[in-house]
Motif scaffolding. Sequence first.
Motif, PDB file in Angstrom:
ATOM      1  N   GLU A  47       0.817  -1.216   0.000  1.00 54.35           N
ATOM      2  CA  GLU A  47       0.000   0.000   0.000  1.00 54.35           C
ATOM      3  C   GLU A  47       0.851   1.266   0.000  1.00 54.35           C
ATOM      4  OE1 GLU A  47      -2.448  -3.136   2.151  1.00 54.35           O
ATOM      5  OE2 GLU A  47      -0.366  -2.518   2.078  1.00 54.35           O
ATOM      6  N   CYS A  48       2.106   1.127   0.380  1.00 54.53           N
ATOM      7  CA  CYS A  48       3.005   2.283   0.432  1.00 54.53           C
ATOM      8  C   CYS A  48       3.568   2.576  -0.953  1.00 54.53           C
ATOM      9  CB  CYS A  48       4.145   2.033   1.412  1.00 54.53           C
ATOM     10  SG  CYS A  48       3.599   1.983   3.118  1.00 54.53           S
ATOM     11  N   GLN A  49       3.722   3.860  -1.245  1.00 54.79           N
ATOM     12  CA  GLN A  49       4.273   4.270  -2.529  1.00 54.79           C
ATOM     13  C   GLN A  49       5.764   3.983  -2.613  1.00 54.79           C
ATOM     14  OE1 GLN A  49       2.995   8.378  -2.601  1.00 54.79           O
ATOM     15  NE2 GLN A  49       1.255   7.856  -3.910  1.00 54.79           N
ATOM     16  N   SER A  50       6.418   3.901  -1.487  1.00 52.74           N
ATOM     17  CA  SER A  50       7.853   3.603  -1.426  1.00 52.74           C
ATOM     18  C   SER A  50       8.028   2.180  -0.921  1.00 52.74           C
ATOM     19  CB  SER A  50       8.551   4.568  -0.477  1.00 52.74           C
ATOM     20  OG  SER A  50       8.369   5.894  -0.905  1.00 52.74           O
ATOM     21  N   ILE A  79       8.717  -0.395   1.422  1.00 56.20           N
ATOM     22  CA  ILE A  79       8.925  -0.547   2.867  1.00 56.20           C
ATOM     23  C   ILE A  79       8.631  -1.991   3.240  1.00 56.20           C
ATOM     24  CG2 ILE A  79       6.603   0.236   3.444  1.00 56.20           C
ATOM     25  CD1 ILE A  79       7.961   1.419   6.033  1.00 56.20           C
ATOM     26  N   ALA A 105      12.991   1.051   5.437  1.00 58.32           N
ATOM     27  CA  ALA A 105      12.395   2.089   4.587  1.00 58.32           C
ATOM     28  C   ALA A 105      13.522   2.962   4.052  1.00 58.32           C
ATOM     29  CB  ALA A 105      11.398   2.934   5.381  1.00 58.32           C
ATOM     30  N   THR A 152       7.058   7.943   4.355  1.00 56.63           N
ATOM     31  CA  THR A 152       6.899   6.530   4.696  1.00 56.63           C
ATOM     32  C   THR A 152       7.731   6.178   5.923  1.00 56.63           C
ATOM     33  OG1 THR A 152       6.495   6.022   2.374  1.00 56.63           O
ATOM     34  CG2 THR A 152       7.124   4.184   3.789  1.00 56.63           C
ATOM     35  N   ARG A 157      -1.220   8.280   0.833  1.00 54.94           N
ATOM     36  CA  ARG A 157      -0.103   8.048   1.756  1.00 54.94           C
ATOM     37  C   ARG A 157      -0.597   7.540   3.109  1.00 54.94           C
ATOM     38  NH1 ARG A 157       4.810   9.164   0.137  1.00 54.94           N
ATOM     39  NH2 ARG A 157       5.156  10.566  -1.602  1.00 54.94           N
ATOM     40  N   GLY A 184      -1.133   3.962   3.210  1.00 56.27           N
ATOM     41  CA  GLY A 184       0.098   3.204   3.412  1.00 56.27           C
ATOM     42  C   GLY A 184       0.336   2.911   4.883  1.00 56.27           C
ATOM     43  N   MET A 185       0.079   3.900   5.738  1.00 58.18           N
ATOM     44  CA  MET A 185       0.256   3.688   7.169  1.00 58.18           C
ATOM     45  C   MET A 185      -0.784   2.703   7.703  1.00 58.18           C
ATOM     46  SD  MET A 185       0.511   6.550  10.136  1.00 58.18           S
ATOM     47  CE  MET A 185       1.127   6.177  11.755  1.00 58.18           C
ATOM     48  N   MET A 189       0.507  -0.644   6.916  1.00 55.81           N
ATOM     49  CA  MET A 189       1.548  -1.060   7.862  1.00 55.81           C
ATOM     50  C   MET A 189       0.913  -1.607   9.140  1.00 55.81           C
ATOM     51  SD  MET A 189       4.478   1.876   7.841  1.00 55.81           S
ATOM     52  CE  MET A 189       4.587   2.925   6.407  1.00 55.81           C
TER      53      MET A 189
END
Length: 144
Positions: free
Chosen positions: A46-49, A51, A76, A83, A123, A126-127, A130
């Motif tokens: 789900e994160c753009q970077s 991780i 990360a 992120t 974004r 993404g959290m 996580m």
Amino acid sequence: MQEIADDFADLAAPQRLELLLEFSEGLPELPARYAGSLDTMEQVHECQSPIFLVVEVADEPADQPDDRAVHLFFSAPPEAPTTRGFAGILSEGLDGLTVAEVLAVPEDAPYRFSLGEAVSPLRLRGMVGMLSRIKRQVALKTRS
């Protein structure tokens, strides 16, 4: 986690980004046992970077499984401060808590950091990703 959320809520949007950057810079390094071993960690898609995270659950006290401590580890990239900041928040807020405490964290907790004005909804998802992976890993590791 609530104390961290309160810290963010007390700030104006630009200062929230500065605090997020502080969490990014404070993200602990991976321990040697995970360095170079991303294949043993779970990627958060789900994160753009890129991780990766892994959860460890302590063995003791074995007679009270929900009282065992949870430890989080993240990989990360430094060029992804948002992120990394999210990972830093989760690391500081959850690492060392008990299994029961981690599993009790509400799924929408990432939305309680007053970051909606400072970062995009994508974004923030993404959290959320996580957190859901952390909770899933904790649940799986306490069943075995």
